[in-house]
Design a protein around this motif. Structure first.
Motif, mmCIF file in Angstrom:
data_model
loop_
_atom_site.group_PDB
_atom_site.id
_atom_site.type_symbol
_atom_site.label_atom_id
_atom_site.label_comp_id
_atom_site.label_asym_id
_atom_site.label_seq_id
_atom_site.Cartn_x
_atom_site.Cartn_y
_atom_site.Cartn_z
ATOM 1 N N LYS A 1 86.351 22.570 3.895
ATOM 2 C CA LYS A 1 85.257 22.278 4.808
ATOM 3 C C LYS A 1 85.320 23.129 6.062
ATOM 4 O O LYS A 1 84.304 23.467 6.650
ATOM 5 N N GLY A 2 86.498 23.458 6.514
ATOM 6 C CA GLY A 2 86.606 24.277 7.714
ATOM 7 C C GLY A 2 87.815 23.877 8.521
ATOM 8 O O GLY A 2 88.560 22.975 8.140
ATOM 9 N N MET A 3 88.011 24.554 9.624
ATOM 10 C CA MET A 3 89.210 24.297 10.424
ATOM 11 C C MET A 3 88.859 23.643 11.757
ATOM 12 O O MET A 3 87.768 23.796 12.279
ATOM 13 N N THR A 4 89.818 22.896 12.249
ATOM 14 C CA THR A 4 89.684 22.308 13.572
ATOM 15 C C THR A 4 91.094 22.036 14.083
ATOM 16 O O THR A 4 92.053 22.575 13.534
ATOM 17 N N GLN A 5 91.206 21.218 15.105
ATOM 18 C CA GLN A 5 92.549 20.899 15.572
ATOM 19 C C GLN A 5 92.672 19.412 15.848
ATOM 20 O O GLN A 5 91.691 18.738 16.110
ATOM 21 N N ILE A 6 93.907 18.920 15.734
ATOM 22 C CA ILE A 6 94.154 17.529 16.085
ATOM 23 C C ILE A 6 95.303 17.486 17.080
ATOM 24 O O ILE A 6 96.075 18.428 17.196
ATOM 25 N N PHE A 7 95.369 16.366 17.804
ATOM 26 C CA PHE A 7 96.445 16.184 18.769
ATOM 27 C C PHE A 7 97.455 15.203 18.211
ATOM 28 O O PHE A 7 97.075 14.138 17.717
ATOM 29 N N ARG A 8 98.732 15.580 18.308
ATOM 30 C CA ARG A 8 99.765 14.569 18.042
ATOM 31 C C ARG A 8 99.862 13.677 19.261
ATOM 32 O O ARG A 8 99.363 13.998 20.327
ATOM 33 N N ASP B 1 102.309 13.235 21.137
ATOM 34 C CA ASP B 1 103.008 13.885 22.237
ATOM 35 C C ASP B 1 102.203 15.049 22.811
ATOM 36 O O ASP B 1 102.706 15.815 23.626
ATOM 37 N N GLY B 2 100.965 15.175 22.384
ATOM 38 C CA GLY B 2 100.114 16.191 22.977
ATOM 39 C C GLY B 2 100.111 17.516 22.249
ATOM 40 O O GLY B 2 99.342 18.404 22.592
ATOM 41 N N VAL C 1 90.285 21.080 7.241
ATOM 42 C CA VAL C 1 89.745 19.846 6.692
ATOM 43 C C VAL C 1 89.240 20.137 5.293
ATOM 44 O O VAL C 1 88.514 21.103 5.077
ATOM 45 N N ASP D 1 92.199 10.746 4.914
ATOM 46 C CA ASP D 1 91.153 9.777 5.204
ATOM 47 C C ASP D 1 90.494 9.406 3.875
ATOM 48 O O ASP D 1 89.637 10.134 3.381
ATOM 49 N N LEU E 1 88.833 12.820 2.826
ATOM 50 C CA LEU E 1 89.269 14.020 3.525
ATOM 51 C C LEU E 1 90.786 14.105 3.541
ATOM 52 O O LEU E 1 91.482 13.097 3.641
ATOM 53 N N LEU F 1 93.740 16.492 5.619
ATOM 54 C CA LEU F 1 93.976 17.506 6.643
ATOM 55 C C LEU F 1 95.232 18.259 6.274
ATOM 56 O O LEU F 1 96.284 17.654 6.059
ATOM 57 N N ILE G 1 83.103 18.181 9.748
ATOM 58 C CA ILE G 1 84.073 18.532 10.774
ATOM 59 C C ILE G 1 83.632 18.042 12.137
ATOM 60 O O ILE G 1 84.427 17.517 12.913
ATOM 61 N N ARG H 1 88.115 21.557 20.932
ATOM 62 C CA ARG H 1 88.921 22.706 21.356
ATOM 63 C C ARG H 1 88.648 23.107 22.796
ATOM 64 O O ARG H 1 89.152 24.103 23.267
ATOM 65 N N LYS I 1 97.622 14.156 26.731
ATOM 66 C CA LYS I 1 98.538 14.326 27.863
ATOM 67 C C LYS I 1 97.800 14.514 29.180
ATOM 68 O O LYS I 1 98.368 14.339 30.249
#
Lengths: 213, 112
Positions: A12-19, A21-22, A29, A183, A188, A190, B5, B56, B80
Motif C-alpha cells: 500500500k505504501g510507506m509511512t512512519q510510526i512512533f514507538r 520511547d519516541g 503498510v 491490524d 493490514l 506493518l 495509509i 511526518r 516525546k
C-alpha cells in the motif's frame, strides 16, 4: 523447525510510526489477506508438499479455464492470484481454509518477495552506476558506456560485460524484515523498511528462511 | 497517497495540536530519559520552519546558545514532544515560510 507462515499481500505504501520511547520507525503498510487455501500438494500425488493459496477474489471472466475448473473442483471461489508455498507437511491446512493477517504477529521476521518497479530500457549510468564523461574540456561522452573490451585479443566482448539493459520488473526478495504491527480488522501488516514493487504491487510474505525467529 | 495509509496515519497523529506559526518564540517540552526517570527538558527558541505532511510533519526551533546558533527539529506528532507553548509572536510578521535568513544574521539584526 518453527511453524512456517505465509500470506499473499498487496503493497500500500510507506509511512512512519512512533514507538513509545519516541523512536520513529519507517514501515511499509501492506494489505495482507485474507487468503484462501485453494489446494494442497502432497508427496504421494505431486512428489512434493506445498499449500496453494489464492488472493483477491476474481470474476469468472478474469480467470483462465484451467484455473476456473480447478477452483470449481476444489469447491473454492476463483482468485486473481494463486501461489504455492512449500511446507514440510500439509496436515495443518485444508482446502477452503482462510488465512488472515493474524498468522503473523509483531516481532516476526519475514522475507517479502515482489516484482520491482520497471525502469524500462536503462543506460549504464542508471543500470550499473557508471560515471558520465566530463562536462567540460570538449568531452562528447554524455552518457556513453566507454570501452567494452580490448582489440584483436580477445577479439570479442566478454560475457557479462555490463551494458544498457532492461532494468527492474523482476522478482526480488527482501530478507529478514521485522513485522512491526498487525491490524486484523483492516487486514493490514506493518513491515519495517522498504519492500520491492509499486503501490498495489503483489507480494508474498513468509517466515524468514535464515533470520532468527 | 493511498487512502488506507492516510487513515492509518490519522490514528498515529495527535488530535489537539498546539498551534504555533513560523516566527513564534516557543517553549518545546521534550521528554528525555535520564537514569530511571523521564524528565521534561524544555527547548526555547524561534520556529524557523515546518516541513513535511501528516505524521511526518516536523518543525525546527532555533536559538542562540553562548553566541552559537543551535537548531533542533522535532516531529510534530512525536509522543516525546509533550507540549509546545507560544512565549510571544514575532515583532514583525515574517513574509516567508522558512526563516533561514536568520542564520546569516547576528545580534540585533537577527531579531524578527
Amino acid at each position: 523447525m518453527s511453524q512456517h507462515k505465509f500470506l499473499l499481500a498487496r503493497k500500500k505504501g510507506m509511512t512512519q510510526i512512533f514507538r513509545e520511547d519516541g523512536t520513529v520507525i519507517p514501515v511499509t503498510v501492506v494489505e495482507a489477506g485474507p487468503c484462501t487455501v485453494t489446494g494442497l500438494r502432497t508427496p504421494d500425488q505431486d512428489t512434493y508438499s506445498a499449500v496453494q493459496v489464492g488472493f483477491v477474489p476474481a470474476k469468472d471472466k478474469h480467470v483462465a479455464k484451467p484455473q476456473r475448473v480447478a477452483a470449481e473442483k476444489a469447491g473454492v471461489p476463483a482468485f486473481r492470484r494463486l501461489r504455492e508455498f512449500r511446507v514440510q507437511d500439509t496436515a495443518p491446512w485444508e482446502v477452503g481454509q482462510e488465512i488472515k493477517a493474524d498468522v503473523f504477529e509483531e516481532g516476526d521476521v519475514v522475507d517479502v518477495a515482489g516484482i520491482t518497479k520497471g525502469r524500462g530500457f536503462a543506460g549504464t549510468i542508471k543500470a550499473h552506476n557508471f560515471s558520465r564523461g566530463s562536462e567540460t574540456h570538449g568531452c562528447m561522452n554524455v552518457r556513453r558506456p566507454g570501452s567494452i573490451g580490448a582489440c584483436a585479443y580477445p577479439g570479442r566482448v566478454f560475457k557479462g560485460t555490463r551494458m544498457a539493459k532492461h532494468l527492474g520488473a523482476v522478482r526480488r526478495t527482501v530478507k529478514n524484515l521485522t513485522v512491526e504491527g498487525v491490524d486484523l480488522e483492516r487486514n493490514l501488516i506493518l513491515i519495517r523498511g522498504g519492500i520491492p514493487g509499486p503501490p498495489n504491487g503483489f507480494l508474498e510474505i513468509r517466515t524468514a528462511k535464515t533470520g532468527s525467529n | 497517497m493511498d487512502k488506507i495509509i492516510q487513515e492509518f496515519d490519522k490514528r498515529n497523529m495527535k488530535e489537539d495540536l498546539p498551534s504555533f506559526k513560523v516566527g513564534d518564540f516557543v517553549k518545546v517540552e521534550y521528554l528525555i530519559h535520564e537514569g530511571k526517570d523521564d524528565r521534561v527538558q524544555p527547548f526555547v527558541g524561534q520556529v524557523i520552519k515546518y516541513s513535511g505532511h501528516g505524521v511526518r510533519r516536523t518543525f525546527t526551533v532555533r536559538r542562540i546558545v553562548q553566541g552559537e546558533g543551535v537548531e533542533r527539529t522535532f516531529p510534530v506528532h512525536s509522543p516525546k514532544v509533550v507540549n509546545v507553548t507560544v512565549r510571544r509572536g514575532p515583532n514583525k510578521k515574517p513574509r516567508r515560510s522558512r526563516l533561514f535568513f536568520l542564520r546569516d544574521r547576528a545580534g540585533k539584526a537577527a531579531q524578527l
